[in-house]
Write a protein that holds these residues in place. Structure first.
Motif, PDB file in Angstrom:
ATOM      1  N   ALA A  95       0.821  -1.204   0.000  1.00  0.00           N
ATOM      2  CA  ALA A  95       0.000   0.000   0.000  1.00  0.00           C
ATOM      3  C   ALA A  95       0.854   1.252   0.000  1.00  0.00           C
ATOM      4  CB  ALA A  95      -0.928  -0.007   1.210  1.00  0.00           C
ATOM      5  N   GLN A  96       2.072   1.147   0.557  1.00  0.00           N
ATOM      6  CA  GLN A  96       2.932   2.314   0.661  1.00  0.00           C
ATOM      7  C   GLN A  96       3.865   2.455  -0.540  1.00  0.00           C
ATOM      8  OE1 GLN A  96       4.891   1.975   4.452  1.00  0.00           O
ATOM      9  NE2 GLN A  96       2.965   1.847   5.577  1.00  0.00           N
ATOM     10  N   THR A  97       3.729   1.612  -1.548  1.00  0.00           N
ATOM     11  CA  THR A  97       4.554   1.727  -2.740  1.00  0.00           C
ATOM     12  C   THR A  97       4.342   3.084  -3.380  1.00  0.00           C
ATOM     13  OG1 THR A  97       4.457  -0.651  -3.152  1.00  0.00           O
ATOM     14  CG2 THR A  97       5.044   0.757  -5.007  1.00  0.00           C
ATOM     15  N   ASP A  98       5.422   3.754  -3.705  1.00  0.00           N
ATOM     16  CA  ASP A  98       5.352   5.098  -4.273  1.00  0.00           C
ATOM     17  C   ASP A  98       4.752   5.045  -5.669  1.00  0.00           C
ATOM     18  OD1 ASP A  98       5.709   7.681  -5.102  1.00  0.00           O
ATOM     19  OD2 ASP A  98       7.838   7.783  -4.601  1.00  0.00           O
ATOM     20  N   PRO A  99       3.603   5.697  -5.891  1.00  0.00           N
ATOM     21  CA  PRO A  99       2.985   5.668  -7.222  1.00  0.00           C
ATOM     22  C   PRO A  99       3.689   6.596  -8.211  1.00  0.00           C
ATOM     23  CG  PRO A  99       1.700   7.066  -5.777  1.00  0.00           C
ATOM     24  CD  PRO A  99       2.792   6.457  -4.927  1.00  0.00           C
ATOM     25  N   LEU A 100       4.525   7.503  -7.703  1.00  0.00           N
ATOM     26  CA  LEU A 100       5.210   8.472  -8.564  1.00  0.00           C
ATOM     27  C   LEU A 100       6.716   8.467  -8.241  1.00  0.00           C
ATOM     28  CD1 LEU A 100       2.648  11.413  -8.168  1.00  0.00           C
ATOM     29  CD2 LEU A 100       2.785   9.785 -10.075  1.00  0.00           C
ATOM     30  N   PRO A 101       7.410   7.391  -8.539  1.00  0.00           N
ATOM     31  CA  PRO A 101       8.801   7.246  -8.107  1.00  0.00           C
ATOM     32  C   PRO A 101       9.774   8.225  -8.746  1.00  0.00           C
ATOM     33  CG  PRO A 101       8.184   5.461  -9.586  1.00  0.00           C
ATOM     34  CD  PRO A 101       6.925   6.180  -9.241  1.00  0.00           C
ATOM     35  N   SER A 102       9.427   8.805  -9.891  1.00  0.00           N
ATOM     36  CA  SER A 102      10.335   9.746 -10.537  1.00  0.00           C
ATOM     37  C   SER A 102      10.103  11.187 -10.101  1.00  0.00           C
ATOM     38  CB  SER A 102      10.206   9.645 -12.066  1.00  0.00           C
ATOM     39  OG  SER A 102      10.665   8.378 -12.509  1.00  0.00           O
ATOM     40  N   TRP A 103       9.198  11.371  -9.130  1.00  0.00           N
ATOM     41  CA  TRP A 103       8.932  12.687  -8.573  1.00  0.00           C
ATOM     42  C   TRP A 103       9.646  12.824  -7.237  1.00  0.00           C
ATOM     43  CZ3 TRP A 103       5.031  16.303 -10.430  1.00  0.00           C
ATOM     44  CH2 TRP A 103       4.385  15.884 -11.609  1.00  0.00           C
ATOM     45  N   ASN A 104      10.299  13.946  -7.013  1.00  0.00           N
ATOM     46  CA  ASN A 104      10.853  14.231  -5.701  1.00  0.00           C
ATOM     47  C   ASN A 104       9.723  14.524  -4.715  1.00  0.00           C
ATOM     48  OD1 ASN A 104      13.703  14.055  -6.216  1.00  0.00           O
ATOM     49  ND2 ASN A 104      13.557  15.972  -7.350  1.00  0.00           N
ATOM     50  N   ASP A 105      10.003  14.321  -3.456  1.00  0.00           N
ATOM     51  CA  ASP A 105       8.985  14.535  -2.417  1.00  0.00           C
ATOM     52  C   ASP A 105       8.873  16.030  -2.103  1.00  0.00           C
ATOM     53  OD1 ASP A 105       7.053  14.059  -0.546  1.00  0.00           O
ATOM     54  OD2 ASP A 105       8.453  13.437   1.032  1.00  0.00           O
ATOM     55  N   THR A 106       8.226  16.738  -2.991  1.00  0.00           N
ATOM     56  CA  THR A 106       8.060  18.180  -2.883  1.00  0.00           C
ATOM     57  C   THR A 106       6.565  18.509  -2.807  1.00  0.00           C
ATOM     58  OG1 THR A 106       8.010  18.423  -5.282  1.00  0.00           O
ATOM     59  CG2 THR A 106      10.174  18.584  -4.217  1.00  0.00           C
ATOM     60  N   PRO A 107       6.219  19.774  -2.561  1.00  0.00           N
ATOM     61  CA  PRO A 107       4.799  20.148  -2.497  1.00  0.00           C
ATOM     62  C   PRO A 107       4.000  19.801  -3.757  1.00  0.00           C
ATOM     63  CG  PRO A 107       6.112  21.871  -1.503  1.00  0.00           C
ATOM     64  CD  PRO A 107       7.092  20.884  -2.097  1.00  0.00           C
ATOM     65  N   ALA A 108       4.640  19.816  -4.915  1.00  0.00           N
ATOM     66  CA  ALA A 108       3.920  19.482  -6.151  1.00  0.00           C
ATOM     67  C   ALA A 108       3.424  18.036  -6.124  1.00  0.00           C
ATOM     68  CB  ALA A 108       4.827  19.709  -7.359  1.00  0.00           C
ATOM     69  N   LYS A 109       4.307  17.130  -5.763  1.00  0.00           N
ATOM     70  CA  LYS A 109       3.926  15.721  -5.676  1.00  0.00           C
ATOM     71  C   LYS A 109       2.866  15.516  -4.600  1.00  0.00           C
ATOM     72  CE  LYS A 109       5.924  11.130  -4.791  1.00  0.00           C
ATOM     73  NZ  LYS A 109       7.188  10.367  -4.641  1.00  0.00           N
ATOM     74  N   GLN A 110       3.049  16.148  -3.465  1.00  0.00           N
ATOM     75  CA  GLN A 110       2.079  16.021  -2.374  1.00  0.00           C
ATOM     76  C   GLN A 110       0.709  16.539  -2.783  1.00  0.00           C
ATOM     77  OE1 GLN A 110       4.035  18.158   0.797  1.00  0.00           O
ATOM     78  NE2 GLN A 110       5.791  16.750   0.810  1.00  0.00           N
ATOM     79  N   ALA A 111       0.686  17.632  -3.559  1.00  0.00           N
ATOM     80  CA  ALA A 111      -0.587  18.194  -4.015  1.00  0.00           C
ATOM     81  C   ALA A 111      -1.325  17.221  -4.922  1.00  0.00           C
ATOM     82  CB  ALA A 111      -0.335  19.515  -4.739  1.00  0.00           C
ATOM     83  N   ILE A 112      -0.586  16.543  -5.802  1.00  0.00           N
ATOM     84  CA  ILE A 112      -1.206  15.562  -6.701  1.00  0.00           C
ATOM     85  C   ILE A 112      -1.817  14.417  -5.905  1.00  0.00           C
ATOM     86  CG2 ILE A 112      -0.707  13.816  -8.452  1.00  0.00           C
ATOM     87  CD1 ILE A 112       1.487  15.762  -9.500  1.00  0.00           C
ATOM     88  N   ILE A 113      -1.043  13.867  -4.981  1.00  0.00           N
ATOM     89  CA  ILE A 113      -1.519  12.721  -4.203  1.00  0.00           C
ATOM     90  C   ILE A 113      -2.697  13.111  -3.314  1.00  0.00           C
ATOM     91  CG2 ILE A 113      -0.856  11.091  -2.391  1.00  0.00           C
ATOM     92  CD1 ILE A 113       1.924  10.990  -3.686  1.00  0.00           C
ATOM     93  N   GLU A 114      -2.638  14.292  -2.731  1.00  0.00           N
ATOM     94  CA  GLU A 114      -3.750  14.750  -1.893  1.00  0.00           C
ATOM     95  C   GLU A 114      -5.023  14.935  -2.714  1.00  0.00           C
ATOM     96  OE1 GLU A 114      -2.483  18.238   0.139  1.00  0.00           O
ATOM     97  OE2 GLU A 114      -0.975  17.173   1.358  1.00  0.00           O
ATOM     98  N   PHE A 115      -4.888  15.512  -3.894  1.00  0.00           N
ATOM     99  CA  PHE A 115      -6.058  15.697  -4.767  1.00  0.00           C
ATOM    100  C   PHE A 115      -6.691  14.360  -5.120  1.00  0.00           C
ATOM    101  CE2 PHE A 115      -7.417  15.500  -9.261  1.00  0.00           C
ATOM    102  CZ  PHE A 115      -8.591  16.231  -9.161  1.00  0.00           C
ATOM    103  N   VAL A 116      -5.869  13.407  -5.550  1.00  0.00           N
ATOM    104  CA  VAL A 116      -6.392  12.091  -5.913  1.00  0.00           C
ATOM    105  C   VAL A 116      -7.052  11.431  -4.701  1.00  0.00           C
ATOM    106  CG1 VAL A 116      -5.762   9.761  -6.674  1.00  0.00           C
ATOM    107  CG2 VAL A 116      -4.766  11.772  -7.805  1.00  0.00           C
ATOM    108  N   GLY A 117      -6.439  11.578  -3.535  1.00  0.00           N
ATOM    109  CA  GLY A 117      -7.023  11.003  -2.321  1.00  0.00           C
ATOM    110  C   GLY A 117      -8.384  11.597  -2.007  1.00  0.00           C
ATOM    111  N   HIS A 118      -8.517  12.907  -2.143  1.00  0.00           N
ATOM    112  CA  HIS A 118      -9.786  13.573  -1.837  1.00  0.00           C
ATOM    113  C   HIS A 118     -10.917  13.106  -2.758  1.00  0.00           C
ATOM    114  CE1 HIS A 118      -8.372  16.190   1.256  1.00  0.00           C
ATOM    115  NE2 HIS A 118      -7.528  16.869   0.476  1.00  0.00           N
ATOM    116  N   VAL A 119     -10.639  13.067  -4.057  1.00  0.00           N
ATOM    117  CA  VAL A 119     -11.733  12.787  -4.998  1.00  0.00           C
ATOM    118  C   VAL A 119     -12.063  11.305  -5.096  1.00  0.00           C
ATOM    119  CG1 VAL A 119     -11.221  14.862  -6.345  1.00  0.00           C
ATOM    120  CG2 VAL A 119     -10.197  12.668  -7.028  1.00  0.00           C
ATOM    121  N   THR A 120     -11.202  10.441  -4.553  1.00  0.00           N
ATOM    122  CA  THR A 120     -11.475   9.000  -4.624  1.00  0.00           C
ATOM    123  C   THR A 120     -11.885   8.399  -3.283  1.00  0.00           C
ATOM    124  OG1 THR A 120      -9.120   8.497  -4.262  1.00  0.00           O
ATOM    125  CG2 THR A 120      -9.886   8.673  -6.549  1.00  0.00           C
TER     126      THR A 120
END
Length: 333
Positions: A25-50
């Motif tokens: 479950a903790q496998t990184d879905p975006l491994p080529s992205w650094n752990d920055t606010p941009a990546k966090q924003a994408i994951i948070e958005f997907v989490g909210h709408v799903t």
């Protein structure tokens, strides 16, 4: 004894599953992205709408994500890939058109005079497209595009253009689809230039590609039904044409839009400046070493007005140098 052994085996399996599932479950879905606010924003958005039952939940049927192509999914410098294709087509067709050696913008192409070509402006580019993209069937054009992409190489990286797609964006497309999104390309590029290869490269089938087009007509040729490409503009899917194309061809307002230039401004506005949970992203080219660095003064992919409006409209700006571990698939370790 057998029952006890079976019970112990069951417990052991349960322990393995319990330990393995969180790791999965903790496998990184975006491994080529650094752990920055941009990546966090994408994951948070997907989490909210799903999140089923959550206040921001969006039904799968309405999870529409749209992507510009040039500069958003693959390279657009030193010129749009489709323009490079058109220039090669002019050179290939020139022996059948001796008048081109004295006629602009064809003369500029044959002389390698990019300054004169640029001075011909949009009318000159349209003339090139009409001369090199029409006068054949849809199937014939598709074969020409496919054959060209199989051999044409970018002048800087010396690689096929289809290798110059952005690895982080390929991961993003897959991540969205894994979470019930339907992904579309909405590009100023020619729709029939893109459709032969987008499914293989991006996982986006031809019916989910919206782009500029020239007029066509149905023709019977030697008893065979064909669609023939005419030398006339049908639709320009750029700037304010993008929302029109989205409405006409997709029929649903997207909840997420990804672009990189002022040509995507109206697409981002149409997607995000409305009620409900929305997500807008601009890809900012900031990495001259691994790709290119450009924005406000570029002839291709100019990012100026949209960049200024990003903060006001709460759009996420992805800084390629800061936010991406790699740019292209071949750069992966």
């Amino acid at each position: 004894m057998k029952c006890r052994a079976f019970h112990m085996l069951t417990v052991a399996v349960a322990i393995v599953v319990a330990w393995s599932f969180p790791a999965f479950a903790q496998t990184d879905p975006l491994p080529s992205w650094n752990d920055t606010p941009a990546k966090q924003a994408i994951i948070e958005f997907v989490g909210h709408v799903t999140e089923d039952g959550g206040s921001d939940f969006v039904a799968a049927s309405d999870r529409i994500a749209i992507f510009d192509n040039d500069g958003t999914l693959w390279v657009e410098q030193p010129m749009y890939v489709q323009l490079a294709f058109a220039l090669d087509r002019v050179k290939a067709l020139a022996p059948m058109h001796p008048e081109w050696k004295d006629k602009q913008p064809f003369k500029a192409v044959l002389d390698g005079d990019m300054k004169a070509l640029a001075e011909s402006g949009e009318p000159g580019l349209v003339e090139l497209i009409m001369a090199t993209h029409a006068g054949m069937t849809v199937s014939e054009f598709s074969s020409i595009v496919t054959d060209w992409l199989a051999t044409a190489r970018d002048p800087r990286f010396k690689r096929l253009y289809t290798e110059l797609v952005y690895q982080p964006m390929l991961e993003l497309l897959a991540y969205l689809r894994a979470n019930g999104f339907k992904t579309f390309i909405v590009s100023g590029g020619g729709v029939e230039f893109m459709r032969p290869w987008t499914d293989k490269i991006y996982g986006v089938p031809p019916e989910q590609v919206v782009g500029s087009s020239i007029k066509t007509k149905f023709v019977m040729r030697d008893g065979i039904p064909t669609i023939f490409r005419l030398p006339a503009v049908n639709f320009i899917d750029d700037k304010d044409g993008k929302p029109v194309g989205i409405n006409e061809y997709i029929g649903r307002r997207p909840i997420a839009a990804f672009g990189n230039s002022d040509g995507d401004l109206e697409m981002l506005q149409w997607t995000t400046l409305t009620a409900g949970v929305r997500f807008g992203v601009l890809i900012h080219h900031t990495d001259a070493e691994r790709e290119y660095a450009y924005d406000r003064h570029s002839h291709f992919g100019r990012l100026d007005v949209a960049l200024d409006l990003a903060a006001t409209n709460h759009w996420t700006v992805v800084d390629m140098k800061r936010d991406w571990k790699v740019i292209f698939p071949f750069q992966k370790q």
